[in-house]
Design an enzyme around this catalytic site. Structure first.
Site, PDB file in Angstrom:
ATOM      1  N   CYS A 117      25.981   0.352  -8.963  1.00 14.44           N
ATOM      2  CA  CYS A 117      24.934   1.372  -8.907  1.00 14.44           C
ATOM      3  C   CYS A 117      25.590   2.732  -8.704  1.00 14.44           C
ATOM      4  O   CYS A 117      26.769   2.812  -8.402  1.00 14.44           O
ATOM      5  CB  CYS A 117      23.946   1.089  -7.774  1.00 14.44           C
ATOM      6  SG  CYS A 117      22.348   1.887  -8.071  1.00 14.44           S
ATOM      7  N   CYS A 119      23.995   5.238  -6.666  1.00 12.45           N
ATOM      8  CA  CYS A 119      23.397   6.025  -5.575  1.00 12.45           C
ATOM      9  C   CYS A 119      24.336   6.334  -4.414  1.00 12.45           C
ATOM     10  O   CYS A 119      24.151   7.339  -3.734  1.00 12.45           O
ATOM     11  CB  CYS A 119      22.105   5.378  -5.085  1.00 12.45           C
ATOM     12  SG  CYS A 119      22.256   3.663  -4.586  1.00 12.45           S
ATOM     13  N   CYS A 127      20.010   6.474  -8.383  1.00 14.90           N
ATOM     14  CA  CYS A 127      20.754   5.320  -8.884  1.00 14.90           C
ATOM     15  C   CYS A 127      21.302   5.530 -10.296  1.00 14.90           C
ATOM     16  O   CYS A 127      21.965   4.652 -10.847  1.00 14.90           O
ATOM     17  CB  CYS A 127      19.870   4.083  -8.839  1.00 14.90           C
ATOM     18  SG  CYS A 127      19.332   3.667  -7.169  1.00 14.90           S
ATOM     19  N   LYS A 193      13.194  -5.703  -8.484  1.00 11.49           N
ATOM     20  CA  LYS A 193      13.560  -4.910  -7.309  1.00 11.49           C
ATOM     21  C   LYS A 193      12.432  -3.944  -7.004  1.00 11.49           C
ATOM     22  O   LYS A 193      12.117  -3.072  -7.805  1.00 11.49           O
ATOM     23  CB  LYS A 193      14.860  -4.157  -7.580  1.00 11.49           C
ATOM     24  CG  LYS A 193      15.307  -3.311  -6.417  1.00 11.49           C
ATOM     25  CD  LYS A 193      16.678  -2.714  -6.673  1.00 11.49           C
ATOM     26  CE  LYS A 193      17.061  -1.791  -5.532  1.00 11.49           C
ATOM     27  NZ  LYS A 193      18.365  -1.159  -5.771  1.00 11.49           N
ATOM     28  N   ARG A 203      20.220   2.398   3.541  1.00 13.98           N
ATOM     29  CA  ARG A 203      20.491   3.750   3.066  1.00 13.98           C
ATOM     30  C   ARG A 203      21.235   4.549   4.125  1.00 13.98           C
ATOM     31  O   ARG A 203      22.063   5.381   3.806  1.00 13.98           O
ATOM     32  CB  ARG A 203      19.199   4.428   2.628  1.00 13.98           C
ATOM     33  CG  ARG A 203      18.662   3.760   1.365  1.00 13.98           C
ATOM     34  CD  ARG A 203      17.393   4.390   0.855  1.00 13.98           C
ATOM     35  NE  ARG A 203      16.881   3.607  -0.265  1.00 13.98           N
ATOM     36  CZ  ARG A 203      15.701   3.787  -0.820  1.00 13.98           C
ATOM     37  NH1 ARG A 203      14.904   4.745  -0.358  1.00 13.98           N
ATOM     38  NH2 ARG A 203      15.308   3.034  -1.822  1.00 13.98           N
ATOM     39  N   ARG A 215      12.470   6.465  -5.358  1.00 13.40           N
ATOM     40  CA  ARG A 215      12.957   5.613  -6.456  1.00 13.40           C
ATOM     41  C   ARG A 215      11.819   4.938  -7.197  1.00 13.40           C
ATOM     42  O   ARG A 215      12.022   3.955  -7.901  1.00 13.40           O
ATOM     43  CB  ARG A 215      13.922   4.571  -5.888  1.00 13.40           C
ATOM     44  CG  ARG A 215      15.103   5.238  -5.231  1.00 13.40           C
ATOM     45  CD  ARG A 215      16.328   4.374  -5.114  1.00 13.40           C
ATOM     46  NE  ARG A 215      17.432   5.254  -4.795  1.00 13.40           N
ATOM     47  CZ  ARG A 215      18.218   5.162  -3.730  1.00 13.40           C
ATOM     48  NH1 ARG A 215      18.081   4.155  -2.908  1.00 13.40           N
ATOM     49  NH2 ARG A 215      19.158   6.035  -3.520  1.00 13.40           N
ATOM     50  N   GLU A 231      10.087  -8.432 -16.000  1.00 12.62           N
ATOM     51  CA  GLU A 231      11.435  -7.903 -15.750  1.00 12.62           C
ATOM     52  C   GLU A 231      12.483  -9.023 -15.797  1.00 12.62           C
ATOM     53  O   GLU A 231      13.547  -8.873 -16.388  1.00 12.62           O
ATOM     54  CB  GLU A 231      11.498  -7.214 -14.378  1.00 12.62           C
ATOM     55  CG  GLU A 231      10.688  -5.934 -14.278  1.00 12.62           C
ATOM     56  CD  GLU A 231      11.390  -4.729 -14.910  1.00 12.62           C
ATOM     57  OE1 GLU A 231      12.533  -4.873 -15.403  1.00 12.62           O
ATOM     58  OE2 GLU A 231      10.784  -3.644 -14.920  1.00 12.62           O
ATOM     59  N   LYS A 246      14.158  -8.928  -4.871  1.00 16.00           N
ATOM     60  CA  LYS A 246      14.557  -8.117  -3.716  1.00 16.00           C
ATOM     61  C   LYS A 246      13.439  -7.164  -3.353  1.00 16.00           C
ATOM     62  O   LYS A 246      12.922  -6.497  -4.243  1.00 16.00           O
ATOM     63  CB  LYS A 246      15.828  -7.347  -4.089  1.00 16.00           C
ATOM     64  CG  LYS A 246      16.268  -6.336  -3.063  1.00 16.00           C
ATOM     65  CD  LYS A 246      17.450  -5.561  -3.562  1.00 16.00           C
ATOM     66  CE  LYS A 246      17.677  -4.394  -2.632  1.00 16.00           C
ATOM     67  NZ  LYS A 246      18.548  -3.415  -3.177  1.00 16.00           N
ATOM     68  N   TYR A 310      22.655 -10.485   5.697  1.00 15.39           N
ATOM     69  CA  TYR A 310      23.515 -10.003   6.775  1.00 15.39           C
ATOM     70  C   TYR A 310      23.600 -11.047   7.887  1.00 15.39           C
ATOM     71  O   TYR A 310      24.394 -10.905   8.802  1.00 15.39           O
ATOM     72  CB  TYR A 310      22.977  -8.665   7.314  1.00 15.39           C
ATOM     73  CG  TYR A 310      22.820  -7.634   6.221  1.00 15.39           C
ATOM     74  CD1 TYR A 310      23.913  -6.905   5.764  1.00 15.39           C
ATOM     75  CD2 TYR A 310      21.583  -7.420   5.594  1.00 15.39           C
ATOM     76  CE1 TYR A 310      23.784  -5.986   4.726  1.00 15.39           C
ATOM     77  CE2 TYR A 310      21.437  -6.510   4.562  1.00 15.39           C
ATOM     78  CZ  TYR A 310      22.544  -5.795   4.132  1.00 15.39           C
ATOM     79  OH  TYR A 310      22.413  -4.901   3.102  1.00 15.39           O
TER      80      TYR A 310
HETATM   81  C1  PBG Z   1      21.607   0.301  -4.258  1.00 21.39           C
HETATM   82  C2  PBG Z   1      21.169  -0.781  -3.352  1.00 21.39           C
HETATM   83  C3  PBG Z   1      20.225  -0.727  -2.323  1.00 21.39           C
HETATM   84  C4  PBG Z   1      20.237  -1.974  -1.717  1.00 21.39           C
HETATM   85  C5  PBG Z   1      21.158  -2.756  -2.404  1.00 21.39           C
HETATM   86  N1  PBG Z   1      21.701  -2.004  -3.412  1.00 21.39           N
HETATM   87  C6  PBG Z   1      19.379   0.399  -1.836  1.00 21.39           C
HETATM   88  C7  PBG Z   1      18.312   0.950  -2.671  1.00 21.39           C
HETATM   89  O1  PBG Z   1      18.071   0.550  -3.802  1.00 21.39           O
HETATM   90  O2  PBG Z   1      17.687   1.879  -2.180  1.00 21.39           O
HETATM   91  C8  PBG Z   1      19.430  -2.375  -0.532  1.00 21.39           C
HETATM   92  C9  PBG Z   1      20.036  -3.427   0.319  1.00 21.39           C
HETATM   93  C10 PBG Z   1      19.463  -3.569   1.678  1.00 21.39           C
HETATM   94  O3  PBG Z   1      18.480  -2.889   2.069  1.00 21.39           O
HETATM   95  O4  PBG Z   1      20.003  -4.384   2.431  1.00 21.39           O
HETATM   96  N2  PBG Z   1      20.769   0.522  -5.351  1.00 21.39           N
HETATM   97 ZN    ZN Z   2      21.167   2.536  -6.295  1.00 18.21          ZN
END
Ligand code: PBG
Ligand code: ZN
Length: 323
Positions: A117, A119, A127, A193, A203, A215, A231, A246, A310
């Site tokens: 990504c 970001c 992103c 997502k 973040r 986003r 998707e 996710k 985690y």
């Molecule tokens: C990057 C990304 C994100 C997460 C994983 N890859 C953040 C987002 O899209 O804002 C989130 C992972 C988490 O909250 O544990 N695009």
């Molecule tokens: Zn991202």
């Protein structure tokens, strides 16, 4: 009246034999945050028990992970330098590229997956790449994301995981990877997502909060379910090897629908906010430790084959009887 006997539930021992779902360490992927600099191992304040590591402090962590039997990690990089094209993301000497090589020099028993990504690398925190008007430009972003994926593969990544949500990125990345000789590198796509509040702690951890806007133009509306199936279907057509839902917990119904509709491996990301909530509740004594197993197992029961969490270390310890 239901007269079905309950004998199978009476004896604690038999429960193991008739149990329908179980959680194993080999189901889990552990996210790792790698930061530029030296001698850094700092706890992420919003994610208790999770740390950011500099490359020179990574070795101790890798040994701990492998000793627990964890076999899969997902890398996130925190670069020193950000710019509007996110150039550190596809630099062969970038933080993730160096981390992959470092991990591979420490052990050959860890399967290294990388988050693809922009970001964490763009000064605006989006992103993808922006057009003149400040909107994310889908087509331009594809080009850069392709570069990121190839540079990760070149550094030795075993699998890439695009999380950007641009249209067509799986097909584009597949083509780029194949043309560069990385036909063996699979793609795990963040397919469904959602634009979720539950990414908040992440973040902060990765320094990737958008500088303006949100986003919602490229992540999904949390009210939608059919859209998730569309998707996922597109990503499979484009060549995704694994599809992801996710976050996980507020979307267990989506995991189940994807499972019942498609015949590909499904990953679910138990995201930062979900971890933080539960971790804090257990630490405060509001819930006992079973809550972690019960919650993470629910993701498996919903239909996920793979869980990114985690909690991977905590679960590995539990399964090893260490706690
Ligand atoms: C990057 C990304 C994100 C997460 C994983 N890859 C953040 C987002 O899209 O804002 C989130 C992972 C988490 O909250 O544990 N695009
Ligand atoms: Zn991202």
């Amino acid at each position: 009246m239901n007269k079905r006997p309950r004998r199978l539930r009476y004896n604690a021992h038999i429960r193991g034999l008739v149990r329908e779902t179980d959680l194993q360490v080999s189901d889990l992927i552990y996210p790792l945050f790698i930061i530029e600099g030296t001698n850094i191992k700092e706890e992420i304040s919003s994610l208790k028990g999770v740390y950011r590591f500099s490359l020179d402090r990574l070795e101790e962590e890798i040994h701990e992970i492998t000793a627990l039997g964890i076999q899969y990690v997902l890398l996130f990089g925190i670069p020193e330098h950000k710019d509007n094209k996110g150039s550190e993301a596809y630099n062969d000497e970038g933080i993730v590229q160096k981390a992959i090589r470092k991990i591979k020099s420490i052990t050959d028993s860890l399967y290294v997956i990388t988050d693809v990504c922009m970001c964490e690398y763009t000064s605006h925190g989006h992103c993808g790449i922006l057009d003149e008007n400040g909107y994310v430009h889908n087509e331009k972003s594809l080009y850069y994301l392709g570069q990121v994926a190839v540079s990760h593969a070149k550094a030795g990544a075993d699998m890439v995981a695009p999380s950007d949500m641009m249209d067509g990125r799986v097909g584009y990345m597949r083509k780029e990877l194949d043309e560069c000789g990385y036909t063996h590198v699979p793609i795990m796509s963040y397919s469904a997502k959602y634009a979720s509040s539950y990414y908040g702690p992440f973040r902060e951890a990765a320094g990737s909060t958008p500088a303006f806007g949100d986003r919602k133009t490229y992540q999904m509306d949390y009210a939608n379910s059919n859209e998730a199936l569309r998707e996922v279907s597109l990503d499979i057509e484009e060549g995704a090897d694994i599809v992801m839902v996710k976050p996980a917990l507020a979307y267990l119904d989506i995991i189940r629908r994807v499972k019942d509709t498609f015949n590909v491996p499904i990953a679910a990301y138990n995201v930062s906010g979900e971890y933080a909530m539960l971790k804090l509740a257990v630490e405060a004594g509001l819930l006992d430790e079973q809550a972690v197993m019960e919650t993470i197992l629910s993701i498996k029961r919903a239909g996920a084959d793979i869980i990114i969490t985690y909690f991977a270390k905590d679960i590995a310890k539990k399964l090893k009887g260490m706690r």
